[in-house]
Design a protein around this motif. Structure first.
Motif, PDB file in Angstrom:
ATOM      1  N   VAL A  68       0.831  -1.202   0.000  1.00 39.08           N
ATOM      2  CA  VAL A  68       0.000   0.000   0.000  1.00 39.08           C
ATOM      3  C   VAL A  68       0.865   1.252   0.000  1.00 39.08           C
ATOM      4  CG1 VAL A  68      -1.688   1.309   1.342  1.00 39.08           C
ATOM      5  CG2 VAL A  68      -1.889  -1.170   1.178  1.00 39.08           C
ATOM      6  N   ILE A  69       0.533   2.170  -0.889  1.00 39.52           N
ATOM      7  CA  ILE A  69       1.196   3.465  -0.929  1.00 39.52           C
ATOM      8  C   ILE A  69       0.188   4.503  -0.455  1.00 39.52           C
ATOM      9  CG2 ILE A  69       2.268   5.225  -2.389  1.00 39.52           C
ATOM     10  CD1 ILE A  69       3.034   2.845  -4.283  1.00 39.52           C
ATOM     11  N   LYS A  93      -0.396   9.323  11.643  1.00 43.53           N
ATOM     12  CA  LYS A  93      -1.761   8.792  11.773  1.00 43.53           C
ATOM     13  C   LYS A  93      -1.974   7.601  10.847  1.00 43.53           C
ATOM     14  CE  LYS A  93      -6.490  10.109  10.632  1.00 43.53           C
ATOM     15  NZ  LYS A  93      -7.362  11.223  10.230  1.00 43.53           N
ATOM     16  N   PHE A  94      -1.630   7.765   9.572  1.00 44.76           N
ATOM     17  CA  PHE A  94      -1.899   6.702   8.613  1.00 44.76           C
ATOM     18  C   PHE A  94      -0.895   5.552   8.710  1.00 44.76           C
ATOM     19  CE2 PHE A  94      -4.716   9.867   6.715  1.00 44.76           C
ATOM     20  CZ  PHE A  94      -5.833   9.081   6.491  1.00 44.76           C
ATOM     21  N   GLU A  95       0.329   5.828   9.128  1.00 41.98           N
ATOM     22  CA  GLU A  95       1.287   4.732   9.328  1.00 41.98           C
ATOM     23  C   GLU A  95       0.852   3.836  10.488  1.00 41.98           C
ATOM     24  OE1 GLU A  95       5.156   6.641   9.533  1.00 41.98           O
ATOM     25  OE2 GLU A  95       5.508   6.199   7.409  1.00 41.98           O
ATOM     26  N   ILE A  96       0.259   4.424  11.521  1.00 45.31           N
ATOM     27  CA  ILE A  96      -0.277   3.620  12.629  1.00 45.31           C
ATOM     28  C   ILE A  96      -1.415   2.738  12.124  1.00 45.31           C
ATOM     29  CG2 ILE A  96      -1.621   3.753  14.782  1.00 45.31           C
ATOM     30  CD1 ILE A  96       0.126   6.238  15.485  1.00 45.31           C
ATOM     31  N   ASP A 133      -1.263  -1.271  12.238  1.00 47.21           N
ATOM     32  CA  ASP A 133      -2.295  -2.013  12.968  1.00 47.21           C
ATOM     33  C   ASP A 133      -3.029  -3.008  12.075  1.00 47.21           C
ATOM     34  OD1 ASP A 133      -1.597  -0.629  15.240  1.00 47.21           O
ATOM     35  OD2 ASP A 133      -3.348   0.698  15.216  1.00 47.21           O
ATOM     36  N   SER A 134      -3.068  -2.718  10.775  1.00 47.31           N
ATOM     37  CA  SER A 134      -3.753  -3.613   9.841  1.00 47.31           C
ATOM     38  C   SER A 134      -2.852  -4.761   9.395  1.00 47.31           C
ATOM     39  CB  SER A 134      -4.221  -2.841   8.606  1.00 47.31           C
ATOM     40  OG  SER A 134      -3.113  -2.522   7.788  1.00 47.31           O
ATOM     41  N   GLY A 135      -1.547  -4.642   9.669  1.00 42.28           N
ATOM     42  CA  GLY A 135      -0.604  -5.682   9.274  1.00 42.28           C
ATOM     43  C   GLY A 135      -0.187  -5.617   7.819  1.00 42.28           C
ATOM     44  N   LEU A 136      -0.484  -4.521   7.157  1.00 43.78           N
ATOM     45  CA  LEU A 136      -0.123  -4.377   5.745  1.00 43.78           C
ATOM     46  C   LEU A 136       1.262  -3.785   5.574  1.00 43.78           C
ATOM     47  CD1 LEU A 136      -3.394  -3.023   4.141  1.00 43.78           C
ATOM     48  CD2 LEU A 136      -2.228  -5.137   3.556  1.00 43.78           C
TER      49      LEU A 136
END
Length: 158
Positions: A37-38, A82-85, A89-92
């Motif tokens: 994911v980018i 925010k988005f890196e967390i 957390d999603s494991g991606l």
């Protein structure tokens, strides 16, 4: 024929609820462990740096411009965190990329799609009406017509 590896998916992000909703929608409905994911952000510098001549009498002081740029830099840093967390957390697997090269987010997204060999874009929509979209333009509409890759546009909640 071997099974294909994961796809490179572009998720445009900004400070809006619309982009966060699209990221969460992707994670709920399209997420695959092998995808990369980018998280892509186009930094909007319009209105930050004045367009008047900086040498003219009464020109905007350089210190003020530096302060505004520092505010933008801090806002991008918070957005990235925010988005890196959310990504972690999603494991991606993925990365956060931002650019200041473009004044229009749609152009930046089309560029990023080519530059990063993206195979799918998932983005939010503000849900502008026909008249407002005609006058203001729509980033999702621009990307839909200029990017040569599959796009999923997540509509706003009613």
């Amino acid at each position: 024929m071997a099974a294909p590896e994961g796809r490179r998916v572009l998720l445009p992000v900004d400070e809006s609820d619309h982009s966060e909703r699209a990221v969460k929608w992707y994670m709920q409905y399209l997420k695959k462990d092998k995808n990369f994911v980018i998280l892509f952000h186009c930094v909007d510098l319009s209105g930050t740096i004045p367009t008047m001549a900086l040498t003219a009498p009464g020109a905007f002081p350089v210190a003020n411009i530096e302060a505004l740029l520092k505010q933008k830099e801090e806002a991008v840093k918070k957005l990235k965190e925010k988005f890196e967390i959310l990504l972690k957390d999603s494991g991606l697997k993925g990365e956060f990329i931002s650019t200041t090269k473009f004044s229009h987010a749609g152009e930046a997204l089309v560029w990023a799609c080519t530059e990063h060999k993206v195979e799918h874009i998932v983005m939010g929509s503000r849900g502008l009406g026909t008249v407002r979209r005609t006058f203001l333009g729509s980033t999702s509409d621009y990307v839909l017509h200029h990017a040569h890759t599959p796009i999923t546009i997540v509509p706003p909640v009613n």
